[in-house]
Write a protein that holds these residues in place. Sequence first.
Motif, PDB file in Angstrom:
ATOM      1  N   CYS A   1       0.864  -1.182   0.000  1.00  0.00           N
ATOM      2  CA  CYS A   1       0.000   0.000   0.000  1.00  0.00           C
ATOM      3  C   CYS A   1       0.902   1.234   0.000  1.00  0.00           C
ATOM      4  O   CYS A   1       1.573   1.509   0.996  1.00  0.00           O
ATOM      5  CB  CYS A   1      -0.906   0.006   1.229  1.00  0.00           C
ATOM      6  SG  CYS A   1      -2.030   1.411   1.291  1.00  0.00           S
TER       7      CYS A   1
ATOM      8  N   ILE B   1       1.532   8.094   1.531  1.00  0.00           N
ATOM      9  CA  ILE B   1       1.358   9.443   0.990  1.00  0.00           C
ATOM     10  C   ILE B   1       2.047  10.430   1.929  1.00  0.00           C
ATOM     11  O   ILE B   1       1.807  10.419   3.137  1.00  0.00           O
ATOM     12  CB  ILE B   1      -0.133   9.808   0.849  1.00  0.00           C
ATOM     13  CG1 ILE B   1      -0.770   9.013  -0.287  1.00  0.00           C
ATOM     14  CG2 ILE B   1      -0.304  11.301   0.591  1.00  0.00           C
ATOM     15  CD1 ILE B   1      -2.242   9.290  -0.479  1.00  0.00           C
TER      16      ILE B   1
ATOM     17  N   TRP C   1      -0.931   9.620 -10.572  1.00  0.00           N
ATOM     18  CA  TRP C   1      -1.350   8.220 -10.571  1.00  0.00           C
ATOM     19  C   TRP C   1      -0.636   7.462  -9.450  1.00  0.00           C
ATOM     20  O   TRP C   1       0.526   7.740  -9.132  1.00  0.00           O
ATOM     21  CB  TRP C   1      -1.014   7.553 -11.890  1.00  0.00           C
ATOM     22  CG  TRP C   1      -1.969   7.859 -13.017  1.00  0.00           C
ATOM     23  CD1 TRP C   1      -1.823   8.806 -13.978  1.00  0.00           C
ATOM     24  CD2 TRP C   1      -3.210   7.197 -13.279  1.00  0.00           C
ATOM     25  NE1 TRP C   1      -2.899   8.787 -14.826  1.00  0.00           N
ATOM     26  CE2 TRP C   1      -3.768   7.804 -14.431  1.00  0.00           C
ATOM     27  CE3 TRP C   1      -3.911   6.155 -12.674  1.00  0.00           C
ATOM     28  CZ2 TRP C   1      -4.982   7.398 -14.982  1.00  0.00           C
ATOM     29  CZ3 TRP C   1      -5.123   5.750 -13.213  1.00  0.00           C
ATOM     30  CH2 TRP C   1      -5.650   6.361 -14.349  1.00  0.00           C
ATOM     31  N   SER C   2      -1.322   6.487  -8.886  1.00  0.00           N
ATOM     32  CA  SER C   2      -0.700   5.588  -7.915  1.00  0.00           C
ATOM     33  C   SER C   2       0.319   4.699  -8.621  1.00  0.00           C
ATOM     34  O   SER C   2       0.180   4.402  -9.814  1.00  0.00           O
ATOM     35  CB  SER C   2      -1.778   4.718  -7.259  1.00  0.00           C
ATOM     36  OG  SER C   2      -1.193   3.653  -6.536  1.00  0.00           O
TER      37      SER C   2
ATOM     38  N   TYR D   1      -5.268   3.606  -9.309  1.00  0.00           N
ATOM     39  CA  TYR D   1      -5.895   4.746  -8.646  1.00  0.00           C
ATOM     40  C   TYR D   1      -5.159   6.036  -9.002  1.00  0.00           C
ATOM     41  O   TYR D   1      -3.994   6.008  -9.405  1.00  0.00           O
ATOM     42  CB  TYR D   1      -5.880   4.553  -7.124  1.00  0.00           C
ATOM     43  CG  TYR D   1      -6.582   3.302  -6.680  1.00  0.00           C
ATOM     44  CD1 TYR D   1      -7.953   3.271  -6.505  1.00  0.00           C
ATOM     45  CD2 TYR D   1      -5.861   2.120  -6.455  1.00  0.00           C
ATOM     46  CE1 TYR D   1      -8.603   2.117  -6.114  1.00  0.00           C
ATOM     47  CE2 TYR D   1      -6.497   0.960  -6.072  1.00  0.00           C
ATOM     48  CZ  TYR D   1      -7.873   0.962  -5.902  1.00  0.00           C
ATOM     49  OH  TYR D   1      -8.517  -0.182  -5.529  1.00  0.00           O
TER      50      TYR D   1
ATOM     51  N   VAL E   1      -8.951  10.324  -3.557  1.00  0.00           N
ATOM     52  CA  VAL E   1      -8.394   9.191  -4.297  1.00  0.00           C
ATOM     53  C   VAL E   1      -9.528   8.533  -5.078  1.00  0.00           C
ATOM     54  O   VAL E   1     -10.581   8.235  -4.512  1.00  0.00           O
ATOM     55  CB  VAL E   1      -7.715   8.171  -3.359  1.00  0.00           C
ATOM     56  CG1 VAL E   1      -7.158   6.993  -4.163  1.00  0.00           C
ATOM     57  CG2 VAL E   1      -6.599   8.836  -2.547  1.00  0.00           C
TER      58      VAL E   1
ATOM     59  N   TRP F   1       2.725  10.798  -3.690  1.00  0.00           N
ATOM     60  CA  TRP F   1       2.594   9.368  -3.471  1.00  0.00           C
ATOM     61  C   TRP F   1       3.978   8.719  -3.462  1.00  0.00           C
ATOM     62  O   TRP F   1       4.849   9.083  -4.255  1.00  0.00           O
ATOM     63  CB  TRP F   1       1.765   8.746  -4.590  1.00  0.00           C
ATOM     64  CG  TRP F   1       0.631   7.902  -4.092  1.00  0.00           C
ATOM     65  CD1 TRP F   1       0.633   7.094  -3.007  1.00  0.00           C
ATOM     66  CD2 TRP F   1      -0.681   7.807  -4.658  1.00  0.00           C
ATOM     67  NE1 TRP F   1      -0.582   6.484  -2.853  1.00  0.00           N
ATOM     68  CE2 TRP F   1      -1.414   6.906  -3.851  1.00  0.00           C
ATOM     69  CE3 TRP F   1      -1.302   8.382  -5.756  1.00  0.00           C
ATOM     70  CZ2 TRP F   1      -2.731   6.560  -4.113  1.00  0.00           C
ATOM     71  CZ3 TRP F   1      -2.620   8.046  -6.027  1.00  0.00           C
ATOM     72  CH2 TRP F   1      -3.322   7.140  -5.206  1.00  0.00           C
TER      73      TRP F   1
END
Length: 626
Positions: free
Chosen positions: A11, A14, A377-378, A383, A401, A425
Amino acid sequence: MALDSCAINVCPAIAVRSSIGVEVWSCESTNLQYEYKPNLPKEDSRNCRSISFSSDGRSFAYSNGNEIKVINTKDWTIKCTLPRPKAFYLKFSPLGNYLSTWELYTVTKDKPEGSPNMFIYELSSGLQMFDVVQKNQTDWEPSWSSDESLFAIVIGGEALFYDVSGDSKNFSHSTRKIGGSRGAVVSLSPGACPPCVAVYTPGSKGGPSMCKLYKYPSLSPNQAIACKSFFQADRVELLWNKRGSGVLLLTSTEVDKSGASYYGNQALHFMATKGDSCSVPLSKEGPVHCVKWSPKATEFVVVYGFMPSKAALYNLKCDVVFDFGEGPRNCAYFNPFGNLVALAGFGNLPGNVEIWDIKKKEKLTDIKCPDTTYFEWSPNGVYFITATTAPRLRIGNGFKVYHYSGSLVHETIWPQGQELLGIEWQKFPENQFAEPIITKVKPEGIKSSLPEASKKAYTPPHLRMIKEGKDPDKFLPRSQINSNAQPGFPVGRKGGLKTNASKANRIKNKKDLAVGNDAGPATSGEKNFKNGAPSNNDELNQPHRKLKVTKQTNDDNIQDGQKPVNKKVNNPEKEKKIRHVAKKLSDIKKLKLRQEQGETLELNQLNKISMEAKFLEELKFLKLTT
């Protein structure tokens, strides 16, 4: 909400920079509800100016006004601290072994020539390896090769190259250099090493600007592997693809001599390391808003043209592969795998975000993200995050998000009295995530706590009354009814619109005047107008004088027994006011475009932008009463 299979074990964190400090937020592996946790870094300081993750995400750095802290993200422990209290920007080298810092250039009485303000630190030892004066706030950072064995920087118009490979790292003397001129730009290609080198030299004395490609270390003028010249180029942005096989040159001039564009001329060129070069064809006139390479390195997208702008996908031959059509867009963002692209309109645009499937060439969703100042973008490519940050916008700060399908999965609204200044991120090494499989399934999301913007166009109160069949005169304060002037109307003309009731009264009074009847007391706003302007006749301007007017041949008078005819009359004074207001609106539009491109405006310019609504309503009043 469950994460996709590609992100089950990881995960991304941030980093958040606000007016009260720096924090790192994380979420559980089974949902995306980000929050601060006690084991993560936190700095309570109002002087935090910058945050940055290394390209592999293994290091995180931030400045707090006293020093720079570099943190190992594996266990979130401090790796080293650097004594740079005034650091403004931070930039990691490609492998994260070095950190470059920049601070505002200043001069003192003791040092009128100024002191070095750009530094390079080795993070394993915490030692300063390099320093130099870099006055410009843009293009200050050095350009590195992918293996960090070489870095290049422009100093005094010369492109200097420093070989820092091996045990004897030579940061004190350049190993090679290319002579240039003021405004030169140098960029090393990513990918294979030794790298290719792009060197841009601006034209002088009427000569063309030039960009040449070299294969390091062969940097002699006759060893260029590609060359491109152009006349209309005061500055250039060099954009390499991920493999380092091609570079895009976005050139622009300060002024467009034809007058077609406020921002000058822009053009896009392509150069390949195989020696090919060409201009990228653009089918619509106007500025180039955005150029982005796909991470696959074989395609790039261009957003260009006057609004509504066009967007197109090009291949390495600069042929259009797909046309996205026109829309209110000025930004483009590929996800890390290049299978999705977001086309968006931020700044002075309403915040439309379109997500496109690149393989299928179809649009997946179209949502609105108003007031967005940051988009990313993640690392998992599924996401994306949007944020409203200060100082660009000081109200409504926060971040959201979204899933690529448009589902909102997280929202954080910033508390009143605090400002969100930056967000980033955490990045990850390549191959950490598998390329996501794109489907049209829209996962369940959450509902935003913010009120939705009305989809109806704004209607001023006086126009609402007209739509409802009401006379706005009846709803005016007595002080306004008795006033002889209102903003946006000629002197002597009563404010308000020509509603059915007030128009009928004026026609009746004109008929009475035309046949020589007693007109009775003249009320405010019922004074005679000749050729669309207030009359200078003293008798006509006396509100309580009984008048007799004989028939005239003037088109504005209504003859006995004839039906009144509405005829548009020229009013030089009113036309002058319309032109004046229209010019103010045009100036505001230009200022907003400058603001959209990141330029810092003066306080008086920002105040002028805030007056846009007033000028629009004033222009509407003037045109309605013409």
